[in-house]
Design an enzyme around this catalytic site. Structure first.
Site, PDB file in Angstrom:
ATOM      1  N   LYS A   9      56.020   4.231 -41.567  1.00  0.00           N
ATOM      2  CA  LYS A   9      56.365   3.090 -40.704  1.00  0.00           C
ATOM      3  C   LYS A   9      56.185   3.500 -39.248  1.00  0.00           C
ATOM      4  O   LYS A   9      56.562   4.606 -38.847  1.00  0.00           O
ATOM      5  CB  LYS A   9      57.810   2.669 -40.965  1.00  0.00           C
ATOM      6  CG  LYS A   9      58.079   1.202 -40.710  1.00  0.00           C
ATOM      7  CD  LYS A   9      57.375   0.291 -41.688  1.00  0.00           C
ATOM      8  CE  LYS A   9      58.130  -0.989 -41.953  1.00  0.00           C
ATOM      9  NZ  LYS A   9      57.527  -1.743 -43.062  1.00  0.00           N
ATOM     10  N   THR A  55      57.319   1.718 -47.246  1.00  0.00           N
ATOM     11  CA  THR A  55      57.477   1.898 -45.797  1.00  0.00           C
ATOM     12  C   THR A  55      58.747   1.191 -45.316  1.00  0.00           C
ATOM     13  O   THR A  55      59.336   1.581 -44.314  1.00  0.00           O
ATOM     14  CB  THR A  55      56.246   1.391 -45.016  1.00  0.00           C
ATOM     15  OG1 THR A  55      56.174  -0.024 -45.093  1.00  0.00           O
ATOM     16  CG2 THR A  55      54.965   2.007 -45.522  1.00  0.00           C
ATOM     17  N   ASP A  56      59.171   0.169 -46.059  1.00  0.00           N
ATOM     18  CA  ASP A  56      60.427  -0.512 -45.710  1.00  0.00           C
ATOM     19  C   ASP A  56      61.621   0.437 -45.859  1.00  0.00           C
ATOM     20  O   ASP A  56      62.557   0.409 -45.056  1.00  0.00           O
ATOM     21  CB  ASP A  56      60.605  -1.752 -46.604  1.00  0.00           C
ATOM     22  CG  ASP A  56      61.726  -2.633 -46.103  1.00  0.00           C
ATOM     23  OD1 ASP A  56      61.605  -3.151 -44.976  1.00  0.00           O
ATOM     24  OD2 ASP A  56      62.736  -2.772 -46.817  1.00  0.00           O
ATOM     25  N   PHE A 154      37.580  17.328  -2.401  1.00  0.00           N
ATOM     26  CA  PHE A 154      36.628  17.575  -3.482  1.00  0.00           C
ATOM     27  C   PHE A 154      35.255  17.809  -2.864  1.00  0.00           C
ATOM     28  O   PHE A 154      34.613  16.889  -2.379  1.00  0.00           O
ATOM     29  CB  PHE A 154      36.588  16.397  -4.471  1.00  0.00           C
ATOM     30  CG  PHE A 154      35.778  16.714  -5.698  1.00  0.00           C
ATOM     31  CD1 PHE A 154      36.166  17.740  -6.554  1.00  0.00           C
ATOM     32  CD2 PHE A 154      34.628  15.989  -5.992  1.00  0.00           C
ATOM     33  CE1 PHE A 154      35.407  18.042  -7.684  1.00  0.00           C
ATOM     34  CE2 PHE A 154      33.879  16.287  -7.121  1.00  0.00           C
ATOM     35  CZ  PHE A 154      34.274  17.315  -7.966  1.00  0.00           C
ATOM     36  N   ARG A 171      41.167  13.080   0.756  1.00  0.00           N
ATOM     37  CA  ARG A 171      41.032  11.859  -0.052  1.00  0.00           C
ATOM     38  C   ARG A 171      42.375  11.477  -0.645  1.00  0.00           C
ATOM     39  O   ARG A 171      43.323  12.255  -0.616  1.00  0.00           O
ATOM     40  CB  ARG A 171      40.004  12.065  -1.166  1.00  0.00           C
ATOM     41  CG  ARG A 171      40.445  13.084  -2.205  1.00  0.00           C
ATOM     42  CD  ARG A 171      39.498  13.148  -3.403  1.00  0.00           C
ATOM     43  NE  ARG A 171      39.971  14.145  -4.358  1.00  0.00           N
ATOM     44  CZ  ARG A 171      39.428  14.365  -5.541  1.00  0.00           C
ATOM     45  NH1 ARG A 171      38.366  13.675  -5.930  1.00  0.00           N
ATOM     46  NH2 ARG A 171      39.918  15.266  -6.361  1.00  0.00           N
ATOM     47  N   VAL A 226      41.082  17.835  -9.357  1.00  0.00           N
ATOM     48  CA  VAL A 226      42.039  17.551 -10.427  1.00  0.00           C
ATOM     49  C   VAL A 226      42.082  18.752 -11.373  1.00  0.00           C
ATOM     50  O   VAL A 226      43.154  19.168 -11.827  1.00  0.00           O
ATOM     51  CB  VAL A 226      41.632  16.258 -11.184  1.00  0.00           C
ATOM     52  CG1 VAL A 226      42.523  16.033 -12.390  1.00  0.00           C
ATOM     53  CG2 VAL A 226      41.673  15.063 -10.234  1.00  0.00           C
ATOM     54  N   GLN A 227      40.907  19.323 -11.656  1.00  0.00           N
ATOM     55  CA  GLN A 227      40.831  20.449 -12.580  1.00  0.00           C
ATOM     56  C   GLN A 227      41.722  21.610 -12.124  1.00  0.00           C
ATOM     57  O   GLN A 227      42.486  22.178 -12.917  1.00  0.00           O
ATOM     58  CB  GLN A 227      39.365  20.944 -12.688  1.00  0.00           C
ATOM     59  CG  GLN A 227      38.448  20.039 -13.508  1.00  0.00           C
ATOM     60  CD  GLN A 227      37.738  18.951 -12.691  1.00  0.00           C
ATOM     61  OE1 GLN A 227      38.255  18.508 -11.669  1.00  0.00           O
ATOM     62  NE2 GLN A 227      36.582  18.510 -13.156  1.00  0.00           N
ATOM     63  N   ASN A 253      41.396  10.287 -13.048  1.00  0.00           N
ATOM     64  CA  ASN A 253      41.272  10.340 -11.594  1.00  0.00           C
ATOM     65  C   ASN A 253      41.045   8.898 -11.148  1.00  0.00           C
ATOM     66  O   ASN A 253      39.960   8.348 -11.333  1.00  0.00           O
ATOM     67  CB  ASN A 253      40.100  11.249 -11.206  1.00  0.00           C
ATOM     68  CG  ASN A 253      40.013  11.490  -9.704  1.00  0.00           C
ATOM     69  OD1 ASN A 253      40.924  11.116  -8.964  1.00  0.00           O
ATOM     70  ND2 ASN A 253      38.927  12.104  -9.251  1.00  0.00           N
ATOM     71  N   HIS A 255      40.366   6.116  -8.791  1.00  0.00           N
ATOM     72  CA  HIS A 255      39.667   6.114  -7.511  1.00  0.00           C
ATOM     73  C   HIS A 255      40.152   4.996  -6.586  1.00  0.00           C
ATOM     74  O   HIS A 255      40.311   3.851  -7.011  1.00  0.00           O
ATOM     75  CB  HIS A 255      38.163   5.964  -7.747  1.00  0.00           C
ATOM     76  CG  HIS A 255      37.598   7.023  -8.648  1.00  0.00           C
ATOM     77  ND1 HIS A 255      37.749   8.374  -8.399  1.00  0.00           N
ATOM     78  CD2 HIS A 255      36.916   6.944  -9.812  1.00  0.00           C
ATOM     79  CE1 HIS A 255      37.171   9.066  -9.357  1.00  0.00           C
ATOM     80  NE2 HIS A 255      36.661   8.224 -10.238  1.00  0.00           N
TER      81      HIS A 255
HETATM   82  O1  LIG Z   1      38.856  16.285  -8.793  1.00  0.00           O
HETATM   83  C1  LIG Z   1      37.758  15.846  -9.130  1.00  0.00           C
HETATM   84  N1  LIG Z   1      37.091  16.397 -10.168  1.00  0.00           N
HETATM   85  C2  LIG Z   1      35.860  15.951 -10.586  1.00  0.00           C
HETATM   86  O2  LIG Z   1      35.273  16.491 -11.569  1.00  0.00           O
HETATM   87  C3  LIG Z   1      35.302  14.877  -9.882  1.00  0.00           C
HETATM   88  N2  LIG Z   1      34.127  14.189 -10.008  1.00  0.00           N
HETATM   89  C4  LIG Z   1      34.126  13.239  -9.049  1.00  0.00           C
HETATM   90  O3  LIG Z   1      33.206  12.390  -8.898  1.00  0.00           O
HETATM   91  N3  LIG Z   1      35.259  13.298  -8.302  1.00  0.00           N
HETATM   92  C5  LIG Z   1      36.018  14.318  -8.804  1.00  0.00           C
HETATM   93  N4  LIG Z   1      37.214  14.803  -8.436  1.00  0.00           N
END
Ligand SMILES: O=c1[nH]c(=O)c2[nH]c(=O)[nH]c2[nH]1
Length: 289
Positions: A9, A55-56, A154, A171, A226-227, A253, A255
């Site tokens: 469930k 499941t009940d 970036f 940014r 971000v990575q 990410n 935008h």
């Molecule tokens: O932090 C980021 N990682 C990316 O891989 C990426 N690619 C992108 O176009 N902007 C960003 N920003």
């Protein structure tokens, strides 16, 4: 040939009130899923329902145990449910329990009034295999939406004949955090240990540390990408919670694009378009050496 199967469930929802005294209460609102596996093949291949726990019945069990047993924290309640299903039914060979907890927080220090904090949830997934006694426990935070208006860059990325992106040294960074942490199966190896660690406060502590680390690094770090930011967050959580084997982040990410107002003679650097799609999507899992 039936290759695999599981059933149960989903979306069993409840709000539970814990009355500390007449006026001081705690609440938990949760959405539970329990999936059973085991000796159910004849139900699929022969239309023979003999082994099926309806499941009940699964739904009724979730509700009765939620009423009677301790549902704090969700990791403990997941273990309680698994324990019940594997012990009560011989034909059940394994169980997966998922619990999603809503974000109600106390209003100030009012004893019984709460505020919903939005779409952010705390979650746990517990999988248990009866034959081997092996379990996997992971917890997570989902839907924690963040934005910083500077302190993110970036640049230095691969440039080729398909590249239009311009490097940026300042940014907007915005994301909906999905972070999960898997507990070390060698340290949390039995359902009984989940109970013990729940009593010691480990699961609430890990949740708080994962959330605070995410917020602190998001705020304070000058992000290269971000990575890089998600890797740093993961490393810090591993450092803070020794019972965690690995940490995974999944971050869109989101935008925000500067409006072009040159047609009006305006050199715009303050007004952005919150672009709904597409979005970047970046995932990683970080473990110990
Ligand atoms: O932090 C980021 N990682 C990316 O891989 C990426 N690619 C992108 O176009 N902007 C960003 N920003």
């Amino acid at each position: 040939m039936l290759i695999s199967s599981t059933y149960g469930k989903s979306n069993v929802k409840f709000l539970k009130v814990h009355r500390i005294d007449e006026t001081k209460h705690n609440i938990i609102e949760a959405n539970v899923e329990v999936l059973l596996r085991g000796s159910f093949d004849i139900a699929y291949t022969k239309g023979d329902n003999t082994p099926i726990v309806p499941t009940d019945t699964v739904k009724n069990t979730i509700l009765v145990l939620a009423q009677k047993e301790n549902t704090w924290p969700i990791e403990r309640f997941a273990a309680t449910l698994v324990n019940h299903f594997v012990n009560k039914y011989e034909q059940v060979g394994g169980v997966e329990v998922k619990i999603v907890e809503n974000s109600w927080s106390r209003i100030g220090d009012h004893p019984h009034s709460f505020q919903h904090e939005g779409p952010e949830t705390r979650r746990t997934v517990l999988d248990y295999e009866k034959a081997s006694g092996k379990l996997q426990l992971a917890s997570s935070i989902n839907g924690l939406t963040l934005l910083k208006s500077t302190g993110s860059m970036f640049y230095g990325y691969n440039v080729c004949d398909f590249t239009t992106l311009k490097p940026t040294y300042d940014r907007i960074l915005s994301t909906d955090v999905d972070v999960s942490w898997r507990y070390d199966p060698d340290m949390i190896s039995t359902l009984g240990l989940i109970e013990k660690y729940a009593d010691s406060g480990l699961f609430d502590d890990a949740y708080t540390k994962a959330r605070n680390t995410t917020l602190d690094i998001f705020c304070e770090e000058k992000s290269a990408s971000v990575q890089a930011t998600m890797y740093n967050m993961s490393q810090k959580i591993l450092q803070l919670v020794k019972e965690v084997a690995d940490v995974s982040y999944e971050l869109p990410n989101k935008h925000y694009i500067l409006y072009d107002l040159k047609w009006k003679g305006i050199d715009n650097d303050v007004l952005f378009y919150p672009s709904p799609d597409p979005n970047g999507l970046i995932k990683c899992t970080v473990g110990r050496n």
